[in-house]
Motif scaffolding. Structure first.
Motif, PDB file in Angstrom:
ATOM      1  N   CYS A 148      -2.303  -3.590  -5.570  1.00 27.28           N
ATOM      2  CA  CYS A 148      -1.633  -3.388  -4.278  1.00 27.28           C
ATOM      3  C   CYS A 148      -0.680  -2.195  -4.368  1.00 27.28           C
ATOM      4  CB  CYS A 148      -0.876  -4.657  -3.901  1.00 27.28           C
ATOM      5  SG  CYS A 148       0.070  -4.527  -2.376  1.00 27.28           S
ATOM      6  N   GLU A 149      -0.714  -1.348  -3.361  1.00 31.27           N
ATOM      7  CA  GLU A 149       0.188  -0.191  -3.390  1.00 31.27           C
ATOM      8  C   GLU A 149       1.620  -0.559  -3.022  1.00 31.27           C
ATOM      9  OE1 GLU A 149      -0.804   1.850   0.928  1.00 31.27           O
ATOM     10  OE2 GLU A 149      -1.685   2.707  -0.848  1.00 31.27           O
ATOM     11  N   GLU A 150       1.856  -1.773  -2.508  1.00 31.11           N
ATOM     12  CA  GLU A 150       3.205  -2.227  -2.183  1.00 31.11           C
ATOM     13  C   GLU A 150       3.867  -2.938  -3.364  1.00 31.11           C
ATOM     14  OE1 GLU A 150       5.016  -1.974   0.778  1.00 31.11           O
ATOM     15  OE2 GLU A 150       3.474  -0.580   1.470  1.00 31.11           O
ATOM     16  N   CYS A 151       3.174  -3.946  -3.913  1.00 34.18           N
ATOM     17  CA  CYS A 151       3.811  -4.788  -4.937  1.00 34.18           C
ATOM     18  C   CYS A 151       3.132  -4.705  -6.303  1.00 34.18           C
ATOM     19  CB  CYS A 151       3.829  -6.241  -4.466  1.00 34.18           C
ATOM     20  SG  CYS A 151       2.196  -6.996  -4.387  1.00 34.18           S
TER      21      CYS A 151
ATOM     22  N   MET B 273     -13.600  -5.966   1.944  1.00 30.12           N
ATOM     23  CA  MET B 273     -12.857  -4.948   2.696  1.00 30.12           C
ATOM     24  C   MET B 273     -12.880  -3.619   1.940  1.00 30.12           C
ATOM     25  SD  MET B 273     -11.223  -6.208   5.474  1.00 30.12           S
ATOM     26  CE  MET B 273      -9.995  -4.939   5.641  1.00 30.12           C
ATOM     27  N   PRO B 274     -13.954  -2.859   2.067  1.00 26.63           N
ATOM     28  CA  PRO B 274     -13.975  -1.554   1.379  1.00 26.63           C
ATOM     29  C   PRO B 274     -12.774  -0.713   1.806  1.00 26.63           C
ATOM     30  CG  PRO B 274     -16.125  -2.061   2.306  1.00 26.63           C
ATOM     31  CD  PRO B 274     -15.162  -3.095   2.833  1.00 26.63           C
ATOM     32  N   GLY B 275     -12.138  -0.088   0.856  1.00 23.72           N
ATOM     33  CA  GLY B 275     -10.980   0.744   1.146  1.00 23.72           C
ATOM     34  C   GLY B 275      -9.668  -0.012   1.195  1.00 23.72           C
ATOM     35  N   VAL B 276      -9.680  -1.291   0.809  1.00 22.10           N
ATOM     36  CA  VAL B 276      -8.473  -2.108   0.874  1.00 22.10           C
ATOM     37  C   VAL B 276      -7.391  -1.529  -0.042  1.00 22.10           C
ATOM     38  CG1 VAL B 276      -9.121  -3.771  -0.927  1.00 22.10           C
ATOM     39  CG2 VAL B 276      -7.623  -4.481   0.912  1.00 22.10           C
ATOM     40  N   ARG B 277      -6.141  -1.569   0.440  1.00 14.89           N
ATOM     41  CA  ARG B 277      -5.045  -0.984  -0.318  1.00 14.89           C
ATOM     42  C   ARG B 277      -3.908  -1.968  -0.559  1.00 14.89           C
ATOM     43  NH1 ARG B 277      -6.554   3.907  -0.774  1.00 14.89           N
ATOM     44  NH2 ARG B 277      -4.654   4.849  -1.528  1.00 14.89           N
ATOM     45  N   LEU B 278      -3.954  -3.145   0.118  1.00 18.07           N
ATOM     46  CA  LEU B 278      -2.878  -4.116  -0.002  1.00 18.07           C
ATOM     47  C   LEU B 278      -3.433  -5.475  -0.408  1.00 18.07           C
ATOM     48  CD1 LEU B 278      -0.933  -3.297   3.294  1.00 18.07           C
ATOM     49  CD2 LEU B 278      -0.381  -2.509   0.990  1.00 18.07           C
ATOM     50  N   CYS B 279      -2.624  -6.254  -1.143  1.00 11.53           N
ATOM     51  CA  CYS B 279      -2.989  -7.630  -1.451  1.00 11.53           C
ATOM     52  C   CYS B 279      -2.822  -8.465  -0.174  1.00 11.53           C
ATOM     53  CB  CYS B 279      -2.115  -8.177  -2.586  1.00 11.53           C
ATOM     54  SG  CYS B 279      -0.367  -8.319  -2.167  1.00 11.53           S
TER      55      CYS B 279
END
Length: 88
Positions: free
Chosen positions: A39-42, A54-60
């Protein structure tokens, strides 16, 4: 039937335009490019099943839920112009 200045299909045209705008906005918010493993946040690991779904997913999931709640507060939905609000 006389409708004044508006054409016969003006209401449906407005509804169609609103739906198209909503679809365009939703598509613009879909993730693009390669997905992340963390995850780019946590920095939590993103499960492989989520990355495949979800291709391209960036968050948990928890961060995505928080992001969605925040976006919901700022959605551009006009309640005054909606048919549901006029019926109440």
């Amino acid at each position: 039937m006389a409708t004044g200045w508006a054409g016969d299909g003006a209401v449906q045209d407005q509804i169609d335009a609103t739906v198209k705008d909503g679809i365009k906005r939703a598509r613009s918010q879909l993730p693009q490019g390669p997905g992340l493993e963390h995850c780019e946040e946590c920095d939590a690991a993103i499960p492989e099943a989520r990355r495949k779904a979800m291709p391209g997913v960036r968050l948990c999931v928890p961060c995505q839920e928080a992001h969605d709640r925040e976006q919901g507060l700022h959605s551009g939905y006009n309640r005054r112009g909606s048919k549901d609000s006029q019926l109440r």
